[in-house]
Design an enzyme around this catalytic site. Sequence first.
Site, short mmCIF file in Angstrom:
data_model
loop_
_atom_site.label_atom_id
_atom_site.label_comp_id
_atom_site.label_asym_id
_atom_site.label_seq_id
_atom_site.Cartn_x
_atom_site.Cartn_y
_atom_site.Cartn_z
N HIS A 50 1.06 -1.13 -0.02
CA HIS A 50 0.02 0.00 -0.07
C HIS A 50 0.94 1.35 -0.14
O HIS A 50 2.04 1.23 0.15
CB HIS A 50 -0.96 0.10 0.99
CG HIS A 50 -0.49 -0.29 2.49
ND1 HIS A 50 0.65 0.76 3.04
CD2 HIS A 50 -0.67 -1.10 3.53
CE1 HIS A 50 0.91 0.41 4.21
NE2 HIS A 50 0.31 -0.73 4.54
N LYS B 176 -7.26 -2.27 6.86
CA LYS B 176 -7.97 -3.33 6.23
C LYS B 176 -9.55 -3.14 6.71
O LYS B 176 -10.39 -3.17 6.10
CB LYS B 176 -7.88 -4.56 6.24
CG LYS B 176 -6.54 -4.93 5.11
CD LYS B 176 -6.43 -6.48 4.99
CE LYS B 176 -5.10 -6.88 5.51
NZ LYS B 176 -4.91 -8.50 5.51
N CYS C 21 1.58 -10.76 21.67
CA CYS C 21 0.64 -10.40 20.51
C CYS C 21 1.26 -11.15 19.08
O CYS C 21 2.23 -10.75 18.53
CB CYS C 21 0.85 -8.85 20.37
SG CYS C 21 -0.32 -8.42 19.02
N HIS D 221 -3.45 -4.06 16.94
CA HIS D 221 -4.31 -5.31 16.40
C HIS D 221 -5.63 -5.36 17.22
O HIS D 221 -6.46 -6.37 16.78
CB HIS D 221 -3.39 -6.62 16.46
CG HIS D 221 -2.03 -6.27 15.55
ND1 HIS D 221 -0.97 -5.95 15.98
CD2 HIS D 221 -1.86 -6.35 14.27
CE1 HIS D 221 -0.14 -5.69 15.07
NE2 HIS D 221 -0.41 -6.33 14.22
N HIS E 207 3.81 1.47 2.57
CA HIS E 207 5.03 0.92 2.08
C HIS E 207 5.73 1.77 0.91
O HIS E 207 7.10 2.07 1.02
CB HIS E 207 4.85 -0.37 1.57
CG HIS E 207 4.12 -1.44 2.64
ND1 HIS E 207 2.79 -2.02 2.09
CD2 HIS E 207 4.13 -1.73 3.72
CE1 HIS E 207 2.48 -2.54 3.20
NE2 HIS E 207 3.46 -2.41 4.25
N CYS F 298 -3.81 -5.00 22.43
CA CYS F 298 -2.85 -4.19 21.36
C CYS F 298 -3.49 -3.36 20.55
O CYS F 298 -4.65 -3.49 19.93
CB CYS F 298 -2.07 -5.33 20.45
SG CYS F 298 -1.14 -4.61 19.29
N CYS G 184 2.05 -8.50 16.39
CA CYS G 184 3.27 -7.81 16.57
C CYS G 184 4.17 -8.69 16.44
O CYS G 184 5.49 -8.45 16.34
CB CYS G 184 3.27 -6.82 17.86
SG CYS G 184 2.17 -5.64 18.03
N LYS H 38 -6.26 6.34 10.26
CA LYS H 38 -5.41 5.16 10.02
C LYS H 38 -5.63 4.35 8.85
O LYS H 38 -7.00 4.05 8.97
CB LYS H 38 -5.10 4.58 11.22
CG LYS H 38 -3.94 3.64 11.24
CD LYS H 38 -3.90 3.04 12.73
CE LYS H 38 -2.96 1.59 12.72
NZ LYS H 38 -2.62 1.12 13.75
N1 MSP Z 1 8.54 -6.73 8.13
C1 MSP Z 1 8.86 -5.85 9.01
C2 MSP Z 1 10.19 -4.98 8.80
C3 MSP Z 1 11.20 -5.83 8.85
S1 MSP Z 1 12.78 -5.03 8.25
C4 MSP Z 1 13.83 -5.78 8.75
C5 MSP Z 1 7.60 -4.57 8.86
N2 MSP Z 1 6.90 -4.72 7.58
S2 MSP Z 1 5.77 -3.60 7.24
O1 MSP Z 1 5.34 -4.61 6.09
O2 MSP Z 1 4.78 -3.89 8.44
O3 MSP Z 1 6.13 -2.24 7.21
C6 MSP Z 1 6.62 -1.33 8.00
C7 MSP Z 1 6.96 -0.20 7.16
O4 MSP Z 1 5.91 0.34 6.20
C8 MSP Z 1 7.24 0.95 8.07
O5 MSP Z 1 8.34 1.12 8.77
C9 MSP Z 1 7.18 2.25 7.12
O6 MSP Z 1 8.49 2.28 6.29
C10 MSP Z 1 5.94 1.69 6.17
N3 MSP Z 1 4.81 2.02 6.41
C11 MSP Z 1 3.77 1.41 6.61
N4 MSP Z 1 2.58 2.20 6.58
C12 MSP Z 1 2.99 3.53 6.79
C13 MSP Z 1 2.16 4.71 6.98
N5 MSP Z 1 1.00 4.87 7.37
N6 MSP Z 1 2.94 5.70 7.01
C14 MSP Z 1 4.30 5.99 6.67
N7 MSP Z 1 5.12 4.57 6.79
C15 MSP Z 1 4.23 3.34 6.59
O7 MSP Z 1 7.34 -3.78 9.76
#
Ligand code: MSP
Length: 518
Positions: free
Chosen positions: A18, A301, A126, A146, A21, A143, A129, A298
């Site tokens: 999304h 889903k 959790c 979640h 990311h 949490c 997490c 926020k």
């Molecule tokens: N798999 C772990 C990371 C492991 S790194 C060794 C993880 N994955 S995640 O898919 O949940 O991605 C988290 C990251 O996605 C956040 O740190 C950020 O870079 C990005 N973001 C996800 N949602 C976001 C927002 N709403 N706003 C800003 N960044 C966002 O955690």
Amino acid sequence: MSKFYITTPIYYVNDVAHIGHAYTTIAADTLARYHRAIGDEVFFLTGTDEHGAKIAEAARSSGKTAKEYADLISAEFQAEWQRLGISNDYFIRTTDPRHGQAVQDFLQKLYDRGKIYKAKYEGRYCVGCEKFVTDEDLIGGVCPDHLVAPTWHVEENYFFRLSEYQEPLIKALLDADDPNHYQVDPPARRNEVLGKLRVGLTDISISRAALTWGIPLPFDPSQTTYVWVDALLNYITAIGYADNPQEFARLWPADLQLMAKDILWFHAIIWPAMLLAAGEALPRRIFAHGFFTVEGQKMSKTLGNVIRPRELVEKFGIDATRYLLLSEFPFGTDGDISIASMVDRYNANLANDLGNLVNRTISMINRYFGGEVPTPVGFEPTPEHPEDTDLVAIAQGLNHRVAEAFDALAFSDGFAAVWGLIGRANRYVEVTAPWTLAKTDRARLGTVLYYLAEAIRLTAQALWPIMPDSAGKIAAALGTQLLIGRDVERAYGWGTLTPGTRVAAKPEILFPKIETRK
Ligand code: MSP
């Protein structure tokens, strides 16, 4: 020329890609491209995080094996990044056998060094997490991320001696002369990390007895590696930690590890401690940006408001999506994004300011000089035309300002510098009034149009990291090419465009206006 190794987090495959990311990935791509443009040797890594309970569960509920499920979603991430023009040099998947082998090598090393021991663990866990939680992590017993209560977990696990690293990490953070010095940015985040370090560290469990979807521990294959330990190691396994010592020596330590604040704890404390335990160097800089909400909410889903990158690409095109996402609010802070504000900024900054500047300059070169970039009276501005002096000073200073902004990851400041030049060039058209000069002073008209064309070339050069395709098209409309990673002096210097260059007869409209309902 320096080396620049930059990473994004590897994203969980339990969810589709999304724009959250995409936000981090586009920021990293922009920096990677900027460093390539100025001639650095860049390695840009991203990938997918594919083990753990969360993913095993998601796979089960979709009726697939964990690997089938991971293959599917990982491919979607890769396709999404391709669509967004992401220029990563490598894409790591934690299910790659190469990664698994390297993780085992690393853990064996820690075990041999006495940094891992076995003990009983119980606590609240959790699943969302993937971690044991404390009261501080919960709100009203659930949490907050979640919205479920943690479950009670008892197991014999292997533990990593994280507690040994409190002092070394505090010193490494604070003391710029420490051989392991690492930087955490922005400063508020660094203070947050220091605060947590000062409270103290407890050893952490790094294996799971009950979970099979993971990398088996080399010294006890009945347990699998905790998914965060597995995931963090991607940053070194991807560059040959276990199988390519030359490449590893060339690239490690990372110059910049980028992520949002949600996972700073893992990156700024656990990861450096793991590296110290193995005798490896620490990343030079860790930068945690903010989180954004969409129209005040926020993204989730459950709320059904998850925006996928392709939806923005359909509306705005690739380059504008990259630019609009990264410039909605200052990088590093939390913010909100809204489609309405993106449309407004698209029309104002891209369709009007930038698009019109390019179009009217090219049309005037066609109209007054038969489509050939005219020869200026002089390449250096003269005192009788202060408007020239201003324009050239801003154009010549642009790369320096962009460099400063990008080094600080202050993308908005970098874009403000570029739009400073664009705004100045648009005013230059009004002040010099080429349509009048066409009747009165052809030599001056030639200078004015050359200066405009050269200012546009420099604008395109500066925009390439964020809008690679459009920047290339702007250069092509001027009959030239961007200089990426070579002739850096000429690339960012004034007077590089050769008079006589043939511009496009009819430049393509790069950013067609988007109609807004009143
Ligand atoms: N798999 C772990 C990371 C492991 S790194 C060794 C993880 N994955 S995640 O898919 O949940 O991605 C988290 C990251 O996605 C956040 O740190 C950020 O870079 C990005 N973001 C996800 N949602 C976001 C927002 N709403 N706003 C800003 N960044 C966002 O955690």
